[in-house]
Design a protein around this motif. Structure first.
Motif, short mmCIF file in Angstrom:
data_model
loop_
_atom_site.label_atom_id
_atom_site.label_comp_id
_atom_site.label_asym_id
_atom_site.label_seq_id
_atom_site.Cartn_x
_atom_site.Cartn_y
_atom_site.Cartn_z
N ILE A 28 6.12 2.96 15.78
CA ILE A 28 6.18 4.38 15.46
C ILE A 28 6.39 4.48 13.96
O ILE A 28 7.36 3.94 13.42
N VAL A 29 5.46 5.14 13.29
CA VAL A 29 5.51 5.30 11.83
C VAL A 29 5.17 6.73 11.47
O VAL A 29 4.70 7.51 12.32
N GLY A 30 5.35 7.09 10.21
CA GLY A 30 4.97 8.42 9.75
C GLY A 30 3.46 8.57 9.64
O GLY A 30 2.72 7.58 9.51
N ARG A 31 3.00 9.79 9.72
CA ARG A 31 1.56 10.06 9.59
C ARG A 31 1.02 9.61 8.23
O ARG A 31 -0.15 9.23 8.12
N GLU A 32 1.88 9.62 7.18
CA GLU A 32 1.45 9.14 5.88
C GLU A 32 1.10 7.65 5.95
O GLU A 32 0.16 7.19 5.31
N THR A 33 1.88 6.90 6.71
CA THR A 33 1.59 5.48 6.88
C THR A 33 0.27 5.29 7.62
O THR A 33 -0.52 4.42 7.25
N GLN A 34 0.02 6.12 8.61
CA GLN A 34 -1.25 6.03 9.33
C GLN A 34 -2.41 6.25 8.36
O GLN A 34 -3.40 5.50 8.40
N ALA A 35 -2.30 7.24 7.49
CA ALA A 35 -3.37 7.51 6.52
C ALA A 35 -3.57 6.33 5.57
O ALA A 35 -4.70 5.95 5.27
N LYS A 36 -2.46 5.72 5.13
CA LYS A 36 -2.56 4.55 4.25
C LYS A 36 -3.22 3.38 4.97
O LYS A 36 -4.03 2.65 4.39
N TYR A 37 -2.87 3.18 6.24
CA TYR A 37 -3.46 2.10 7.04
C TYR A 37 -4.97 2.28 7.15
O TYR A 37 -5.74 1.34 6.95
N GLU A 38 -5.38 3.49 7.49
CA GLU A 38 -6.81 3.76 7.67
C GLU A 38 -7.58 3.61 6.37
O GLU A 38 -8.71 3.15 6.36
N ALA A 39 -6.94 3.96 5.25
CA ALA A 39 -7.60 3.81 3.95
C ALA A 39 -7.67 2.33 3.54
O ALA A 39 -8.65 1.90 2.93
N ALA A 40 -6.65 1.56 3.88
CA ALA A 40 -6.59 0.15 3.48
C ALA A 40 -7.60 -0.71 4.24
O ALA A 40 -8.12 -1.68 3.70
N LYS A 41 -7.84 -0.39 5.50
CA LYS A 41 -8.76 -1.16 6.34
C LYS A 41 -8.45 -2.66 6.29
O LYS A 41 -9.34 -3.49 6.18
#
Length: 114
Positions: free
Chosen positions: A7-20
């Motif tokens: 469970i993480v913040g939505r900001e972390t999800q966005a960073k993950y998706e951008a990092a690939k």
């Protein structure tokens, strides 16, 4: 077989998706820290679900759920849930309950988000 849910913040999800990058979670500094109210909400949610806090260590606060055979580690940046057997269903459902507009559930086995 152990199963994990993050469970993480939505900001972390966005960073993950951008990092690939499949190694994204290996560097904890990639994860955006929770604010204090969010940390409190997560502790309260775990306590309501029957998690009991154990001894904290340098990596975070440790909780366990004897009925589920589950463990949880709460850091400043993520809540890591793990279980085996019947507890797998319970932690995946609990993770889904926590997911909202500011928290995301990540399933590392499937590399999928909720």
């Amino acid at each position: 077989m152990s199963y994990s849910v993050h469970i993480v913040g939505r900001e972390t999800q966005a960073k993950y998706e951008a990092a690939k990058s499949p190694a994204f979670f290996e560097n904890e500094h990639n994860l955006v820290p929770f604010d204090e109210p969010t940390l409190e909400e997560l502790v309260n949610a775990m306590e309501l679900r029957g998690f009991v806090e154990g001894k904290a260590d340098k990596r975070g606060r440790v909780f366990s759920h004897s009925d589920w055979g589950a463990e949880a580690r709460l850091t400043k940046r993520a809540l890591y849930l793990s279980a085996s057997g019947d507890g797998i269903f319970e932690i995946t459902m609990f993770g889904s309950e926590l997911a909202n507009e500011k928290l995301a559930k990540f399933d590392p086995q499937e590399a999928s988000w909720e």
